[in-house]
Design a protein around this motif. Sequence first.
Motif, mmCIF file in Angstrom:
data_model
loop_
_atom_site.group_PDB
_atom_site.id
_atom_site.type_symbol
_atom_site.label_atom_id
_atom_site.label_comp_id
_atom_site.label_asym_id
_atom_site.label_seq_id
_atom_site.Cartn_x
_atom_site.Cartn_y
_atom_site.Cartn_z
ATOM 1 N N LYS A 220 0.822 -1.225 0.000
ATOM 2 C CA LYS A 220 0.000 0.000 0.000
ATOM 3 C C LYS A 220 0.855 1.273 0.000
ATOM 4 N N MET A 221 1.912 1.286 0.830
ATOM 5 C CA MET A 221 2.743 2.478 0.931
ATOM 6 C C MET A 221 3.458 2.758 -0.387
ATOM 7 N N PHE A 222 3.959 1.701 -1.034
ATOM 8 C CA PHE A 222 4.641 1.847 -2.321
ATOM 9 C C PHE A 222 3.680 2.431 -3.362
ATOM 10 N N LEU A 223 2.456 1.902 -3.428
ATOM 11 C CA LEU A 223 1.469 2.395 -4.387
ATOM 12 C C LEU A 223 1.118 3.861 -4.110
ATOM 13 N N ASP A 224 0.945 4.194 -2.836
ATOM 14 C CA ASP A 224 0.605 5.581 -2.484
ATOM 15 C C ASP A 224 1.733 6.541 -2.834
ATOM 16 N N ASN A 225 2.977 6.097 -2.667
ATOM 17 C CA ASN A 225 4.124 6.969 -2.909
ATOM 18 C C ASN A 225 4.448 7.144 -4.390
ATOM 19 N N VAL A 226 4.055 6.175 -5.223
ATOM 20 C CA VAL A 226 4.480 6.187 -6.629
ATOM 21 C C VAL A 226 3.354 6.541 -7.596
ATOM 22 N N THR A 227 2.163 5.974 -7.392
ATOM 23 C CA THR A 227 1.131 6.040 -8.433
ATOM 24 C C THR A 227 0.337 7.349 -8.393
ATOM 25 N N ASN A 228 -0.218 7.702 -9.554
ATOM 26 C CA ASN A 228 -1.133 8.847 -9.642
ATOM 27 C C ASN A 228 -2.474 8.426 -10.246
ATOM 28 N N ARG A 229 -2.627 7.112 -10.422
ATOM 29 C CA ARG A 229 -3.862 6.592 -11.021
ATOM 30 C C ARG A 229 -4.016 5.138 -10.577
ATOM 31 N N THR A 230 -5.264 4.704 -10.364
ATOM 32 C CA THR A 230 -5.516 3.323 -9.931
ATOM 33 C C THR A 230 -6.562 2.688 -10.827
ATOM 34 N N ILE A 231 -6.253 1.469 -11.282
ATOM 35 C CA ILE A 231 -7.231 0.669 -12.030
ATOM 36 C C ILE A 231 -7.458 -0.624 -11.254
#
Length: 634
Positions: A220-231
């Motif tokens: 979760k932390m990695f996704l929050d820190n890197v991504t700007n879009r979620t599918i």
Amino acid sequence: MLNIHNLSISFQGEYLFEDITFKLSPGDRIGLIGKNGAGKSTMLKILAKELEPDSGQIAADKNLSIGFLKQDIDFVLGRTVLEESYEAFHEIKALEARMEEINHQLVERTDYESDGYHQIMVDLNDVQHQYEILGGYNYQGETEKILQGLGFKRNDFEKLTDTFSGGWRMRIELAKLLLQNNDILLLDEPTNHLDIESIIWLEGFLKNYQGAVVIVSHDKMFLDNVTNRTIEISLGRIYDYNKPYSKFLVLRQEIKEQQIATQKNQQKQIEQTEKLIEKFRAKASKATMAQSLIKKLDRIERIEVDEDDNSVMKLNFPVSIVPGKVVIEAHNISKNYGDTQVLKNISITIERDSKTAFVGQNGQGKSTLAKIIVGEIKHQGEINLGHNVQIGYFAQNQAEYLDGNKTVLDTMIDAANEKNRSKVRDILGSFLFRGEEAEKYVRVLSGGERNRLALAKLLLQPLNVLVMDEPTNHLDIKSKNVLKEALKKFEGTLILVSHDRDFLQGLTDSVYEFKDHKIKEYLGDIDFYLQQRNVENLREVEKRDVIKETPKESNKQTYEEQKKTKSLNNKLSNLESKIQQLEKDIKEMDVELATNYDKAVSNSNFFDNYNSKKQKLEGFMIEWETVQEALENL
């Protein structure tokens, strides 16, 4: 950049996803999420053109380049870390070969005034210009920078890739992808084999990546820190929002609540209209109005509420028998891997019903001690299991413990005994392997499905002590929560190796920190441990103290010295392999002499062969010392 339109794919007659449409643009950093088995890895394979969809179109820009980091990779044996990393630069390496060929021609020719010689000079200039444009004069430095960012040290560069574990080979593959400057990066669980320092470095790299990135991850932390879009892929549909993971979850919940409220209002209107229709039908004078209302009702587009896939595995670890008060006693445990010492004189006592967490940086010995406890690896020191102790072990590298050529059902049947063989289907069902899912071959399972199967196998053996090494790798969020609740209810003894703070919270009553070959006990849960260490999260604890190298001119090797170093390293590797084989052969012959002396001496060549191997071993050892000394001098 890349347009996906009405994409559908099915397996065994059931759609994994159907009529999916979305677009990838430069700067998109997409977190592709969903339950284990929802189709995330399949989607990446389709985007990478490794798998054909049943229907739909993928339209791409001309000359679009795509890099794909898979969970399972193959390496060509015999290459060093640098050689394998340089495979990212096919065009540059081809130009280097061409320049070498042209320079060779220039050395041999003496017709300096001829048209042919002039043309060679023109060709060399063109090749050098192209080489410069492609970054030929910078790629070696860039390669070393990225390898160091991913945790490699300079003295690792000339080691053969065969000598590294699967996790470190995955880092080399990731380095190659990052060096290629692809337009699109597809990363399947990139953080599973990285330590905290490397994860933080990768986050920084991906944030500044100019192309598009699609990441499958349960961090979760990695996704929050890197991504700007979620599918999100769920029940064959996708939900696509320009938000990182945590904000996406909040938005999805808000949208669902709005849908429910709007659906309720619409339902009230529909009910009122239906009452009017019934009322007007009874009167001939109102029949036309009733028909008009019926048509209006037919035209209404019914509001649907997004469905959630709430199917989760059911997990319960029953205790076999009650063991003695002390379940594990270890005294002066030490372990070396070659010249690298991991543990030194470790002593630990684990009591019945305790729940213990092992935390610390990668490479500090957490998994090593877990393997020593379950009897997987040799060590120095003494370890004793208590009375009636029965250990269940969940290994970090589950893929190596499962046979890819077996089906899910066969894997379970082979692990079962006469008492529980009849329960195999029920157990598989509780782990979401129902019907035809149980007939799947292990090799086609996703990482999360393999973990679920490994957990299911644990239930077939009697246990009262659970040793679990990174059990949450590959598991989706809901499965993590189910596992956590099952471990909370487990009435036996638990040893848990993990770097996932969310998972550890409220789960253990003591923490052992591994650092500098030693361990230190903290009598409290993970929050107490972090409070004592005066840090907010495990990331801060697991950061390495990075010493920046400041190379001095006098310490730089010349090209000839680099070639010599590489040659000596390869020679050293070859000698070590021969020494290891001879030591194994001599040990087997020693055993034969000890157990069956008469048979051994009856073979006239036995002692000649035995002495020959010993002489060869001695010669190789002397040669190894010479090569090692030459390397140290360099």
